[in-house]
Design a protein around this motif. Structure first.
Motif, mmCIF file in Angstrom:
data_model
loop_
_atom_site.group_PDB
_atom_site.id
_atom_site.type_symbol
_atom_site.label_atom_id
_atom_site.label_comp_id
_atom_site.label_asym_id
_atom_site.label_seq_id
_atom_site.Cartn_x
_atom_site.Cartn_y
_atom_site.Cartn_z
ATOM 1 N N THR A 28 11.055 6.754 1.687
ATOM 2 C CA THR A 28 9.717 6.243 2.032
ATOM 3 C C THR A 28 9.409 6.686 3.460
ATOM 4 O OG1 THR A 28 10.647 4.235 2.986
ATOM 5 C CG2 THR A 28 10.109 4.158 0.632
ATOM 6 N N ASN A 59 7.854 -8.092 1.323
ATOM 7 C CA ASN A 59 8.363 -6.716 1.396
ATOM 8 C C ASN A 59 7.999 -6.019 2.705
ATOM 9 O OD1 ASN A 59 8.945 -3.833 0.256
ATOM 10 N ND2 ASN A 59 6.768 -3.798 0.772
ATOM 11 N N TYR A 74 16.308 -3.783 14.524
ATOM 12 C CA TYR A 74 16.115 -3.824 13.070
ATOM 13 C C TYR A 74 17.250 -4.606 12.407
ATOM 14 C CZ TYR A 74 15.294 -2.238 8.276
ATOM 15 O OH TYR A 74 15.058 -2.195 6.905
ATOM 16 N N ASN A 117 0.793 -1.234 0.000
ATOM 17 C CA ASN A 117 0.000 0.000 0.000
ATOM 18 C C ASN A 117 0.824 1.282 0.000
ATOM 19 O OD1 ASN A 117 0.500 -1.069 2.724
ATOM 20 N ND2 ASN A 117 -0.335 0.877 3.392
ATOM 21 N N GLN A 118 2.124 1.180 0.270
ATOM 22 C CA GLN A 118 2.952 2.395 0.231
ATOM 23 C C GLN A 118 4.407 2.015 -0.002
ATOM 24 O OE1 GLN A 118 4.098 4.548 3.761
ATOM 25 N NE2 GLN A 118 3.089 3.099 5.144
#
Ligand code: NAP
Length: 240
Positions: free
Chosen positions: A192, A83, A157, A10-11
């Motif tokens: 992003t 993703n 992360y 969606n993005q």
């Protein structure tokens, strides 16, 4: 006709991948947590006729993954792109190990791609291309000192992407005899939501479109020689 399934479509990079595959006339299964608010993906779906389909998927929810499997049934998938990802807790330095935040980061970035891959294994085997792709990160490399570009180091992360790489590398061996090829791809430093202000201000950062077009080239070139190899969107090998 190539069928591509993309999580987190969606993005950001996922949306750019969906747009570019749709432009190449692939059938796109764009997965996202909340289709009702996925405005850009909905616009893509309405512009591309029936070639882009939106499917609800929260990758942390095993019931949601099962619903995806139920909806797809035996549909062949040529390219499965894991993703969806998160950067993790705000503070994840050596001085702040937020246990819950770590677990969520590991769940989204490392465990979920494995669960989605396992759930859709038969769909992938029915596909012509049989390509499983993980969108990783250069920050998953233990060999590269990321402290100069990221201060403080984002422990959760980085660990999650290293775990993702490890799991996907193992699948590249275990599923090789089923003809499945596994791409482990870092998308670059991309402007992003995740890239945030740092990417926006960095002259070396790239757009989601540039990243997606490089990733799509790498996926097209994926062979048994590059299956299980950690590389970036430009095709440069990254040390583990
Ligand atoms: N941007 C960079 O510089 C960069 C660098 C290296 C690697 N990456 C990797 O590239 C991938 C895409 O990142 P991006 O930069 O495009 O980030 P982004 O714009 O923040 O997009 C992340 C996507 O993942 C989705 N997502 C998060 N948690 C999810 C969940 N539980 N279930 C389903 N979807 C979920 C988000 O959905 P919502 O919109 O609904 O939250 C969104 O669609 C990630 O794996 C990231 O780690 C990015």
């Amino acid at each position: 006709m190539t069928t591509v399934l993309i999580t987190g479509a969606n993005q950001g990079i996922g949306l750019a991948l969906a747009q570019q595959y749709a432009a190449e006339e692939a059938d796109v299964l764009g997965c996202c947590i909340e289709p009702a608010t996925a405005a850009s993906l909905s616009e893509l779906a309405s512009l591309s006729g029936s070639r882009v389909k939106i499917i609800k998927l929260d990758v942390t929810d095993e019931t949601s993954i099962q619903s995806l499997k139920d909806e797809l049934r035996d549909q062949p998938i040529d390219i499965l792109i894991n993703n969806a990802g998160i950067i993790g807790p705000e503070n994840q330095s050596a001085n702040c190990i937020d246990a819950e935040g770590w677990m969520t980061t590991l769940r989204v970035n490392a465990l979920a791609p494995m669960l989605v891959a396992l759930a859709l294994r038969d769909n992938l085997k029915r596909g012509y291309e049989k390509k499983l792709v993980a969108i990783s990160s250069g920050l998953g490399s233990t060999s590269i000192d990321s402290s100069s570009t990221l201060a403080p180091i984002r422990y959760a992360y980085c660990a999650s992407k290293a775990a993702l790489n490890n799991g996907m590398h193992a699948l590249s061996r275990d599923w090789a005899n089923e003809g499945v090829l596994v791409g482990i791809l870092a998308p670059g430093f991309v402007r992003t939501s995740m890239g945030g202000a740092a990417a926006a201000a960095d002259p070396t950062s790239i757009s989601p479109e540039e990243s997606a077009s490089g990733l799509i080239r790498r996926i097209a070139e994926l062979t048994s020689a590059t299956s299980g190899v950690f590389q970036n969107y430009r095709g440069e090998k990254i040390p583990w």
